[in-house]
Design an enzyme around this catalytic site. Structure first.
Site, short mmCIF file in Angstrom:
data_model
loop_
_atom_site.label_atom_id
_atom_site.label_comp_id
_atom_site.label_asym_id
_atom_site.label_seq_id
_atom_site.Cartn_x
_atom_site.Cartn_y
_atom_site.Cartn_z
N ALA A 57 9.26 6.23 15.96
CA ALA A 57 9.39 7.14 14.82
C ALA A 57 8.14 7.04 13.96
O ALA A 57 7.38 6.08 14.04
CB ALA A 57 10.65 6.79 14.02
N SER B 283 10.10 0.32 16.67
CA SER B 283 9.40 0.91 15.53
C SER B 283 8.39 1.99 15.92
O SER B 283 8.08 2.86 15.10
CB SER B 283 8.68 -0.19 14.72
OG SER B 283 7.50 -0.59 15.39
N ASP C 244 3.32 -5.33 12.41
CA ASP C 244 4.00 -5.88 11.23
C ASP C 244 5.51 -6.01 11.49
O ASP C 244 6.13 -6.99 11.05
CB ASP C 244 3.77 -4.98 10.01
CG ASP C 244 2.29 -4.84 9.68
OD1 ASP C 244 1.55 -5.81 9.91
OD2 ASP C 244 1.89 -3.77 9.21
N THR D 7 1.82 2.88 13.93
CA THR D 7 1.50 2.27 12.63
C THR D 7 2.55 1.23 12.24
O THR D 7 3.74 1.52 12.20
CB THR D 7 1.44 3.35 11.52
OG1 THR D 7 0.54 4.37 11.92
CG2 THR D 7 1.01 2.74 10.20
N ASN E 71 0.83 -1.22 0.00
CA ASN E 71 0.00 0.00 0.00
C ASN E 71 0.85 1.25 0.00
O ASN E 71 2.00 1.24 0.47
CB ASN E 71 -0.87 0.07 1.27
CG ASN E 71 -1.92 -1.01 1.33
OD1 ASN E 71 -2.31 -1.57 0.30
ND2 ASN E 71 -2.37 -1.33 2.53
N LEU F 259 0.37 -7.96 22.37
CA LEU F 259 -0.46 -7.27 23.38
C LEU F 259 -0.05 -5.82 23.53
O LEU F 259 -0.20 -5.22 24.61
CB LEU F 259 -0.32 -8.02 24.72
CG LEU F 259 -0.65 -9.52 24.67
CD1 LEU F 259 -0.25 -10.20 25.98
CD2 LEU F 259 -2.13 -9.73 24.39
O1 RIB Z 1 -0.33 -2.45 9.75
C1 RIB Z 1 -0.15 -1.17 9.22
C2 RIB Z 1 -0.53 -1.15 7.77
O2 RIB Z 1 -1.92 -1.40 7.66
C3 RIB Z 1 -0.32 0.16 7.08
O3 RIB Z 1 0.97 0.30 6.53
C4 RIB Z 1 -1.44 0.19 6.05
O4 RIB Z 1 -0.99 0.16 4.73
C5 RIB Z 1 -2.34 -0.99 6.38
O5 RIB Z 1 -2.12 -2.05 5.54
#
Ligand code: RIB
EC number: 2.7.1.15
Length: 301
Positions: free
Chosen positions: A284, A281, A251, A247, A12, A220
């Site tokens: 920032a 992460s 991931d 954000t 994305n 968590l």
């Molecule tokens: O987990 C974060 C991500 O969720 C963002 O980068 C966004 O693109 C969505 O996919």
């Protein structure tokens, strides 16, 4: 185990909007920012794993539009193999992200080209997927692409079903581990007709094991994580840091976790390292730009 992680997932462009607080339903607020950064749960996890030293290949798609280059920037820079990333007539996946002053975010995703990653598309890349040491999947591609990827691999399947979409039950239960936060764990249990009343993490983890997952990793947030399998449940602490932007922290965890798992770490050791990467992460802005390399000093518990 083959040392390559194959991610079949989303790419994305993230449109980042900063607000003091998240708007209430029907409310309009003024924000700032508006910059585009690289995102997508699949791409984020691939970059996080590559920056932690893993050999990573990606199966996915972007559009032929101005968003594709910023979306691919960190995938390219971190050395992820993009031979199986198609440029399509659809628009590049777009995520609208609002980030409040406390670092918490809200995200809405328009799948765009990610919708191309269906069963037929995945089948075309079955040789790459078959050879994976770890196949890493999320919930931002079509359900038949998810099922086909699991069907094609001989490797270990790791799933972070975010967002929780309805997928083939047998394919989902191949996840070893399933990585989920508490909210996702509840939805996954509902999907497996194994829902429970409790929202307590150990209860959710036990219910996921009982539903048929061989192992569970639950994230968590600032409370850390837990690892559960037939030997029991282990709580994983996380370093205390000041969150600027959460954000993509989940991931970062999933990618770093797989980078360690494929090198032979135990579930507990891999999750312990991943919790530190996730904590790094959030300090920032943005997703991929905030991820550490193996040269960065990670926060300690
Ligand atoms: O987990 C974060 C991500 O969720 C963002 O980068 C966004 O693109 C969505 O996919």
């Amino acid at each position: 185990m083959n040392q390559r992680i194959v991610v079949v997932g989303s790419i994305n462009a993230d449109l980042n909007v900063h607000v003091k607080r998240h708007p209430a339903p029907g409310e309009t607020l003024l924000g700032s920012g508006g910059n585009i950064t690289a995102g997508g749960k699949g791409a984020n996890q691939a970059v996080a794993a590559a920056l932690q030293g893993a050999d990573v290949a990606f199966v996915g798609a972007v559009g032929n539009d101005p968003y594709s280059e910023p979306a691919l920037e960190h995938l390219r820079a971190s050395g992820v193999d993009l031979d199986a990333v198609a440029e399509t007539e659809e628009t590049t996946g777009l995520a609208i992200i609002t980030i409040a002053e406390d670092g918490e975010n809200n995200i809405v995703v328009i799948p765009g080209a990610n919708a191309v990653v269906d069963g037929g598309y995945v089948e075309k890349h079955s040789a790459l997927i078959a050879d994976a040491g770890i196949l890493l999947l999320q919930g931002e591609i079509p359900a038949d692409g998810f099922k086909e990827a699991v069907h094609r691999t001989t490797g270990r399947v790791v799933v972070n079903l975010a967002p929780v979409i309805e997928v083939n039950k047998a394919a989902l239960l191949e996840a070893d581990p399933i990585i989920a936060n508490e909210h996702e764990a509840g939805l996954i249990l509902d999907q497996l007709s194994a829902g429970i009343d409790s929202t307590e993490p150990h209860d959710l983890a036990n219910a996921l094991l009982e539903a048929g997952f061989p192992s569970v990793v639950m994230t968590l947030g600032s409370a850390g994580a837990l690892v559960a399998d037939s030997t029991g449940i282990t709580d994983i602490p996380t370093p205390t840091v000041t969150a600027v932007d959460t954000t993509g922290a989940g991931d970062a965890f999933a990618g770093a976790f797989c980078a360690r798992l494929i090198k032979g770490d135990s579930l507990i050791d891999a999750a312990t390292h991943a919790a530190r990467v996730g904590a790094f992460s959030v300090q920032a802005a943005g997703a991929q730009a905030s991820y550490p390399t193996t040269s960065d000093d990670l926060p300690t518990v």
